[in-house]
Motif scaffolding. Structure first.
Motif, PDB file in Angstrom:
ATOM      1  N   ILE A   1       0.843  -1.202   0.000  1.00 58.03           N
ATOM      2  CA  ILE A   1       0.000   0.000   0.000  1.00 58.03           C
ATOM      3  C   ILE A   1       0.873   1.245   0.000  1.00 58.03           C
ATOM      4  O   ILE A   1       0.630   2.193  -0.748  1.00 58.03           O
ATOM      5  CB  ILE A   1      -0.965  -0.012   1.206  1.00 58.03           C
ATOM      6  CG1 ILE A   1      -2.035  -1.091   1.012  1.00 58.03           C
ATOM      7  CG2 ILE A   1      -1.614   1.357   1.407  1.00 58.03           C
ATOM      8  CD1 ILE A   1      -2.895  -1.334   2.231  1.00 58.03           C
TER       9      ILE A   1
ATOM     10  N   HIS B   1       2.187   1.829  -3.469  1.00 58.59           N
ATOM     11  CA  HIS B   1       1.207   2.220  -4.491  1.00 58.59           C
ATOM     12  C   HIS B   1       0.645   3.626  -4.282  1.00 58.59           C
ATOM     13  O   HIS B   1       0.316   4.303  -5.248  1.00 58.59           O
ATOM     14  CB  HIS B   1       0.048   1.219  -4.531  1.00 58.59           C
ATOM     15  CG  HIS B   1       0.376  -0.039  -5.257  1.00 58.59           C
ATOM     16  ND1 HIS B   1       0.362  -0.136  -6.618  1.00 58.59           N
ATOM     17  CD2 HIS B   1       0.753  -1.263  -4.797  1.00 58.59           C
ATOM     18  CE1 HIS B   1       0.698  -1.356  -6.987  1.00 58.59           C
ATOM     19  NE2 HIS B   1       0.945  -2.059  -5.890  1.00 58.59           N
ATOM     20  N   TYR B   2       0.494   4.037  -3.038  1.00 58.51           N
ATOM     21  CA  TYR B   2      -0.152   5.328  -2.753  1.00 58.51           C
ATOM     22  C   TYR B   2       0.812   6.240  -2.008  1.00 58.51           C
ATOM     23  O   TYR B   2       1.575   5.792  -1.172  1.00 58.51           O
ATOM     24  CB  TYR B   2      -1.418   5.119  -1.913  1.00 58.51           C
ATOM     25  CG  TYR B   2      -2.422   4.225  -2.593  1.00 58.51           C
ATOM     26  CD1 TYR B   2      -3.253   4.715  -3.585  1.00 58.51           C
ATOM     27  CD2 TYR B   2      -2.520   2.884  -2.253  1.00 58.51           C
ATOM     28  CE1 TYR B   2      -4.161   3.889  -4.230  1.00 58.51           C
ATOM     29  CE2 TYR B   2      -3.425   2.052  -2.888  1.00 58.51           C
ATOM     30  CZ  TYR B   2      -4.239   2.556  -3.876  1.00 58.51           C
ATOM     31  OH  TYR B   2      -5.126   1.742  -4.507  1.00 58.51           O
TER      32      TYR B   2
ATOM     33  N   VAL C   1      -3.378   6.314   1.720  1.00 55.13           N
ATOM     34  CA  VAL C   1      -2.668   5.248   2.429  1.00 55.13           C
ATOM     35  C   VAL C   1      -3.479   4.803   3.636  1.00 55.13           C
ATOM     36  O   VAL C   1      -3.699   3.605   3.855  1.00 55.13           O
ATOM     37  CB  VAL C   1      -1.254   5.714   2.856  1.00 55.13           C
ATOM     38  CG1 VAL C   1      -0.607   4.719   3.798  1.00 55.13           C
ATOM     39  CG2 VAL C   1      -0.377   5.946   1.638  1.00 55.13           C
TER      40      VAL C   1
ATOM     41  N   TRP D   1      -6.683   2.753   2.610  1.00 50.18           N
ATOM     42  CA  TRP D   1      -6.435   1.382   2.181  1.00 50.18           C
ATOM     43  C   TRP D   1      -5.868   0.526   3.315  1.00 50.18           C
ATOM     44  O   TRP D   1      -6.128  -0.684   3.367  1.00 50.18           O
ATOM     45  CB  TRP D   1      -5.533   1.353   0.947  1.00 50.18           C
ATOM     46  CG  TRP D   1      -6.300   1.812  -0.263  1.00 50.18           C
ATOM     47  CD1 TRP D   1      -6.144   2.964  -0.956  1.00 50.18           C
ATOM     48  CD2 TRP D   1      -7.393   1.121  -0.874  1.00 50.18           C
ATOM     49  NE1 TRP D   1      -7.064   3.044  -1.966  1.00 50.18           N
ATOM     50  CE2 TRP D   1      -7.845   1.921  -1.942  1.00 50.18           C
ATOM     51  CE3 TRP D   1      -8.036  -0.084  -0.640  1.00 50.18           C
ATOM     52  CZ2 TRP D   1      -8.910   1.547  -2.766  1.00 50.18           C
ATOM     53  CZ3 TRP D   1      -9.098  -0.454  -1.455  1.00 50.18           C
ATOM     54  CH2 TRP D   1      -9.513   0.356  -2.501  1.00 50.18           C
ATOM     55  N   CYS D   2      -5.142   1.136   4.240  1.00 48.07           N
ATOM     56  CA  CYS D   2      -4.675   0.383   5.412  1.00 48.07           C
ATOM     57  C   CYS D   2      -5.858  -0.046   6.279  1.00 48.07           C
ATOM     58  O   CYS D   2      -5.893  -1.188   6.770  1.00 48.07           O
ATOM     59  CB  CYS D   2      -3.697   1.217   6.235  1.00 48.07           C
ATOM     60  SG  CYS D   2      -2.068   1.392   5.488  1.00 48.07           S
TER      61      CYS D   2
END
Length: 143
Positions: A26, A29-30, A36, A39-40
């Motif tokens: 993650i 990608h971000y 971040v 998605w975490c």
């Protein structure tokens, strides 16, 4: 060769490893903090959804599926900490070898009397252990 696996990991250890690697993906990608964090949190929710799975066959299948997805979605330039192997600063400042301290002038050593006194004791102990294990070294430099 620390990247080689030398022991069998338990299911729980593999799950924790998968979670940690997924977090690192993650980060790769971000770059915006809000994305971040989002998605975490989503990743953690997915892991928490199945954390008390009673059926080990299903838990194993979920783990294998997660590992497969992680491999499929690897970033081409994974996140690496700067001083970790593969990082941009890895090995930039190699550790100074201990023998350098033997080249210090006595006035320099006098600034740290406790340290050098302890170091001399440790050095003597090391030499004694070495000679006990391997025997005394033959001095080949003096004829």
């Amino acid at each position: 060769m620390s990247y080689l696996q030398t022991k069998v990991l338990s299911h729980a250890q593999r799950v924790r490893k998968l979670y940690k690697e997924a977090l690192r993906e993650i980060y790769a990608h971000y770059h915006e903090r809000a994305h971040v964090r989002y998605w975490c949190v989503m990743l953690r929710a997915k892991f928490d959804e199945h954390k008390n799975e009673p059926d080990m066959r299903k838990a194993k299948q979920l783990l294998l599926e997660g590992e497969r997805k992680l491999q499929e979605n690897r970033h081409p330039f994974p996140f690496k900490f700067p001083h970790s192997p593969g990082g941009v600063a890895y090995g930039r400042h190699p550790p100074t070898p201990d023998w350098i301290l033997d080249t210090w002038h006595p006035l320099e050593k006098a600034q740290y009397p406790e340290y050098f006194a302890r170091r001399d004791v440790r050095k003597r102990e090391f030499i004694e252990r070495w000679e006990k294990k391997y025997g005394k070294s033959e001095d080949t430099h003096h004829h």
